[in-house]
Design an enzyme around this catalytic site. Sequence first.
Site, PDB file in Angstrom:
ATOM      1  N   LYS A  54       2.708   0.074  -7.711  1.00 10.57           N
ATOM      2  CA  LYS A  54       1.679   0.758  -8.897  1.00 10.57           C
ATOM      3  C   LYS A  54       1.982  -0.277 -10.095  1.00 10.57           C
ATOM      4  O   LYS A  54       1.165  -0.707 -10.560  1.00 10.57           O
ATOM      5  CB  LYS A  54       2.357   2.121  -9.177  1.00 10.57           C
ATOM      6  CG  LYS A  54       1.838   2.992  -8.363  1.00 10.57           C
ATOM      7  CD  LYS A  54       2.526   4.399  -8.820  1.00 10.57           C
ATOM      8  CE  LYS A  54       1.883   5.332  -7.733  1.00 10.57           C
ATOM      9  NZ  LYS A  54       2.731   6.690  -7.706  1.00 10.57           N
ATOM     10  N   GLN A  98       6.427  10.115 -11.334  1.00  7.03           N
ATOM     11  CA  GLN A  98       6.443  10.157  -9.746  1.00  7.03           C
ATOM     12  C   GLN A  98       7.096  11.518  -9.326  1.00  7.03           C
ATOM     13  O   GLN A  98       8.149  11.921  -9.533  1.00  7.03           O
ATOM     14  CB  GLN A  98       7.309   8.957  -9.488  1.00  7.03           C
ATOM     15  CG  GLN A  98       7.097   8.760  -7.805  1.00  7.03           C
ATOM     16  CD  GLN A  98       5.963   8.408  -7.401  1.00  7.03           C
ATOM     17  OE1 GLN A  98       5.174   7.825  -8.034  1.00  7.03           O
ATOM     18  NE2 GLN A  98       5.561   8.541  -6.210  1.00  7.03           N
ATOM     19  N   ASP A 121      -2.925  11.374 -13.231  1.00  7.52           N
ATOM     20  CA  ASP A 121      -2.793  12.019 -11.995  1.00  7.52           C
ATOM     21  C   ASP A 121      -3.577  13.255 -11.716  1.00  7.52           C
ATOM     22  O   ASP A 121      -3.955  13.601 -10.728  1.00  7.52           O
ATOM     23  CB  ASP A 121      -1.311  12.582 -11.644  1.00  7.52           C
ATOM     24  CG  ASP A 121      -0.314  11.503 -10.961  1.00  7.52           C
ATOM     25  OD1 ASP A 121      -0.853  11.083 -10.070  1.00  7.52           O
ATOM     26  OD2 ASP A 121       0.877  11.654 -11.330  1.00  7.52           O
TER      27      ASP A 121
END
Length: 299
Positions: A54, A98, A121
């Site tokens: 990422k 995460q 997200d």
Amino acid sequence: MSATIIDGKAFAGRVRAQVAEHVTRLKEDHGITPGLAVVLVGEDPASQVYVRSKGKQTVETGMASFEHKLDADTSEADLLALVDKLNRDPAVHGILVQLPLPGHMNSDIVINAIDPAKDVDGFHISNVGLLGTGQKSMVPCTPLGCLMMLRDHHGSLSGMNAVVVGRSNIVGKPMAQLLLGDSCTVTIAHSRTKDLAGVCRGADILVAAVGRPGMIPGDWVKPGATVIDVGINRVQHPENPEKTKLVGDVDFASAAEVAGAITPVPGGVGPMTIACLLANTVTACSRANGLAEPEGLTA
Ligand code: GUN
């Protein structure tokens, strides 16, 4: 094999190029550099690989990447303090914590502490509610990537029968909402669904997101259907027991004989997830600054 292969790797490359173009415009026309903060707690090897990837792709598209690595025994209060700091940092337009988090943390509390406008997200309950009511939101990356591939392949999805196998908050439920938003007739199926094979056979669009290797065989696929395989399962290599290979939730060989189009694993949905994270970051940055959103990169 008769199915068209939907090349997610190539598609993700095009999405990243569009993101990079928009980033250039934000920088040159407005003096703004979009920034993505990724928080990793602990040392889970798979999460470390994702986070590295990422960060690399964020920088490659011209954005600022802020990585925060915390020890596995960090307290939830300390993680919440970091999230609060990132919420208030004007250089940070997107925040991703995460998952999974260590067992002593409540991931719902942590995710819902993120500013919804920075929740790239799309997991914050505000974004879940906005998506469910058809309002502008941040959309979870994997379903957004699937939607982009479906729209690209079909143009309009209106009136199609879509079956989503899997009811997770990260993929199944938001995928169903997005397909409904594009006027599909949507069924969410799962492990308790009666006659799952029959339900799948009714699908013009079949999205498999259950995390069970090869669970959906070709004879569950309607001839000509579009099959989107979200599964990423590591299994023993059939020819070399010392090696592993990645397979999807769909039995690719048999499904590709019947389907009209299908995403492979690897090289299908997987690469689209990070590309959509970058897209969401540039969308969040544009919205935060009252500027036009990047076209084709939102739901
Ligand atoms: N862990 C595995 N996939 C994801 C994802 O898409 N977002 C976050 N935050 N954690 C993950």
